[in-house]
Design a protein around this motif. Sequence first.
Motif, PDB file in Angstrom:
ATOM      1  N   ASP A 315      -7.283   5.183   7.571  1.00 34.75           N
ATOM      2  CA  ASP A 315      -8.230   4.134   7.950  1.00 34.75           C
ATOM      3  C   ASP A 315      -9.642   4.570   7.560  1.00 34.75           C
ATOM      4  OD1 ASP A 315      -6.113   2.787   8.975  1.00 34.75           O
ATOM      5  OD2 ASP A 315      -6.532   3.261  11.073  1.00 34.75           O
ATOM      6  N   SER A 316     -10.438   3.667   7.057  1.00 33.86           N
ATOM      7  CA  SER A 316     -11.794   4.014   6.637  1.00 33.86           C
ATOM      8  C   SER A 316     -12.727   2.850   6.895  1.00 33.86           C
ATOM      9  CB  SER A 316     -11.830   4.410   5.157  1.00 33.86           C
ATOM     10  OG  SER A 316     -11.460   3.311   4.332  1.00 33.86           O
ATOM     11  N   VAL A 317     -13.996   3.184   7.214  1.00 34.37           N
ATOM     12  CA  VAL A 317     -15.082   2.207   7.352  1.00 34.37           C
ATOM     13  C   VAL A 317     -16.354   2.887   6.868  1.00 34.37           C
ATOM     14  CG1 VAL A 317     -14.031   1.003   9.313  1.00 34.37           C
ATOM     15  CG2 VAL A 317     -15.555   2.925   9.728  1.00 34.37           C
ATOM     16  N   GLN A 318     -17.438   2.145   6.807  1.00 36.27           N
ATOM     17  CA  GLN A 318     -18.714   2.720   6.403  1.00 36.27           C
ATOM     18  C   GLN A 318     -19.493   3.154   7.643  1.00 36.27           C
ATOM     19  OE1 GLN A 318     -20.670  -0.107   3.768  1.00 36.27           O
ATOM     20  NE2 GLN A 318     -19.765   0.902   1.990  1.00 36.27           N
ATOM     21  N   ASN A 361     -15.773   7.165   5.022  1.00 32.22           N
ATOM     22  CA  ASN A 361     -14.930   8.357   5.169  1.00 32.22           C
ATOM     23  C   ASN A 361     -13.749   8.307   4.204  1.00 32.22           C
ATOM     24  OD1 ASN A 361     -14.033   6.157   7.031  1.00 32.22           O
ATOM     25  ND2 ASN A 361     -12.321   7.545   7.395  1.00 32.22           N
ATOM     26  N   ILE A 362     -13.231   9.520   3.867  1.00 36.97           N
ATOM     27  CA  ILE A 362     -12.098   9.622   2.936  1.00 36.97           C
ATOM     28  C   ILE A 362     -10.837  10.099   3.647  1.00 36.97           C
ATOM     29  CG2 ILE A 362     -13.561   9.975   0.916  1.00 36.97           C
ATOM     30  CD1 ILE A 362     -13.116  12.965   1.196  1.00 36.97           C
ATOM     31  N   SER A 363     -10.938  10.453   4.906  1.00 40.21           N
ATOM     32  CA  SER A 363      -9.766  10.764   5.720  1.00 40.21           C
ATOM     33  C   SER A 363     -10.120  10.430   7.156  1.00 40.21           C
ATOM     34  CB  SER A 363      -9.359  12.246   5.601  1.00 40.21           C
ATOM     35  OG  SER A 363     -10.401  13.089   6.069  1.00 40.21           O
ATOM     36  N   ASN A 364      -9.124  10.406   8.008  1.00 43.11           N
ATOM     37  CA  ASN A 364      -9.394  10.020   9.396  1.00 43.11           C
ATOM     38  C   ASN A 364      -8.554  10.863  10.357  1.00 43.11           C
ATOM     39  OD1 ASN A 364     -10.516   8.448  11.517  1.00 43.11           O
ATOM     40  ND2 ASN A 364      -8.625   7.269  11.615  1.00 43.11           N
ATOM     41  N   PRO A 365      -9.221  11.603  11.279  1.00 42.07           N
ATOM     42  CA  PRO A 365     -10.670  11.791  11.326  1.00 42.07           C
ATOM     43  C   PRO A 365     -11.141  12.720  10.216  1.00 42.07           C
ATOM     44  CG  PRO A 365      -9.625  13.137  12.999  1.00 42.07           C
ATOM     45  CD  PRO A 365      -8.520  12.321  12.373  1.00 42.07           C
TER      46      PRO A 365
END
Length: 663
Positions: A315-318, A361-365
């Motif tokens: 999952d990613s967001v800005q 992000n490129i990974s989560n967390p």
Amino acid sequence: PVGEIITSTTTLFVYKSIGTAPNNCTDESSFVVTINTSPILTLINTSCSTDLLTYSVSFSVSSNSTVITSSAGTVGSGNITDIPVGTDITITASNSVNTSCDAILNVTAPNCACIFVDEPISPNNPIVCEGSSTPNLTVAIPGLPAVGNQINWYDAPVGGSLLQSNSLTYLPTGTFIPGTTYTYYAEAEESVTGCVSSRIAVTLTWVTSIVAETAMDVSICGSYILPALSQNNTYYTASGGPNGTGVAISDFTEITSSSTLFIYAEAGTSPNTCSDESSFNIIIQDGAQANMDMVPIVYQLCDDALDGDGNTTNDSVQFDLITQNTDILDGQSTANFSVTYYLTQTDANAGLNPLPLVYENISNPQIIYVRVDNDTMADDGSGTGAMVDTSLCYDIATLTLQVNPLADFELDATYLLCVNTNGTEVISSPIIDTGLNTTDYTFEWLLENVTIPGASGNTLEPLVGGNYSVIVTDIRTSTVTVCEASATTVVIESAPPVVTVEVLTEAFSDEQNIFVTTVGNGASEYEFSLDNGPWEINVPNNGTYTFTDVGAGDHIVTVRDRNGCGEASASVSIIGYPHVFTPNGDGYNDTWAIYGIGDQPDAVIYIFDRYGKLLKQLSPTSLGWDGTYNGNLMPTNDYWFTIDYMSADNNRKQFKAHFTLKR
């Protein structure tokens, strides 16, 4: 008699006779049988001598008139003494009158090994600086109840040469080389038995003159942690070590202000010590601090889309990183400190490749690195008023970017709600189920975008049709973001039918048809059955159906909702008659009657023979004609009837026809 056993000394006679009486002749002789007893030997005990070199045996014998001999040792009265340790012996007791009558006792030598002796304790193991006098080596004897009362010194752990006996101290002699450790061995001895303990090592170490460690001057931000020193070196705040005015400082102490420290080194054991000393300067600069309260910073946002793959790690967001500066600085002035963000710690330490302030992000967390620089400016001394950054201090901390998931659930596109039910429905009331639990999520249900009062569970049982939606809030993952997700569905109403039936053909027609009409609501679609026969459906499904070629008699038409929301039935009668009947008593076609006329009690039926003679008048509700006239069986033949009845259009009509009786 011959074979008798003699057990005591006895005189016996031998008598011989020849001839017969009274002319026989005889003679006699005698001899003595002497019986001697054998002695009995019994072992009492064995015991070791005090010096553990010999042992003795105590025994008892059954007779005093006995000669005692032993294979070793000295024979005494009831004992054998001075038997060498480890020697097994044989004791023989013989009858003094007849030595062949004897007893033998084999004795195994007892274990007369040394008792355990406690080894010496407390070796002093002195360390001596080059040029000092040779010290005594010392040990101690353990106190009671330990065994051992004198100390012997050797040059080897086993065997070797005796250097000194019966002394708690030993003064080594010879030439000693600095940097060498010499080892001697001490044992404890029990003086009476001569038993000794195992030996312990006692060392004498000669060292060359000691040199203190040296340290480079240090210029550092914030504070300095003193590194570990080697053995015999200690930090002090002033010169002179333990003999000076300074205070000893432990390794790994944090130094927070500029100062001069001393390293004092000492070797040897008093009074044969030697020492040395060095010093270095520590300059502490004001440092920058990143997240000084050390509370982990987690920047959380809700996912902006539900991808449905069940994997939250992608999952990613800005993220707007500048919003985290306040937590990173923890009260430090933004005028004097700058904050930049980096993908790796290496980049952060080098100040290279900073991340954009709006970062996806490129990974989560994902953990990224934050650098805080002290940007305090000072005059460069050129006289021009130019200012320069005089501090090299910075600090690195981590920041966790976390995308919190939306509730992952789906609702069916539609749900079916049965209304106006009559108890024949075969499906339950619909339950709109999110599949989520009330521990981790909260729920708000809406009908036509209006909140339904009291509807806050993970499921909803709709009472009316319409457009429903639910807002699900995640309270498990984070109380910071409380992420919301929503879904919509449509509840469609369906109901059991209202049934109307109509006979399309005239009474007594050869082919009879029934037309069925249904009335429903919502999404109702219906299928039709005649007298529990197969279910039929029209195409298109317009709520009607025609049953053709229906036989005469009473019928039940059943209509059911194809969605399972119930069924309804209606009865219909078709007027007709059987063309043949067989009144033979087999229970099948034994009477003749008009079908479908039971609801017209005023109708009248007349039966005639072929000549017009009236044989029977029937009521529509009677069981019919049994084929008799005045109690007599009528023969096989054709018979005629007339019936007066009301037609479907409520007109009075008469119908005539004939039928056959067969026997």
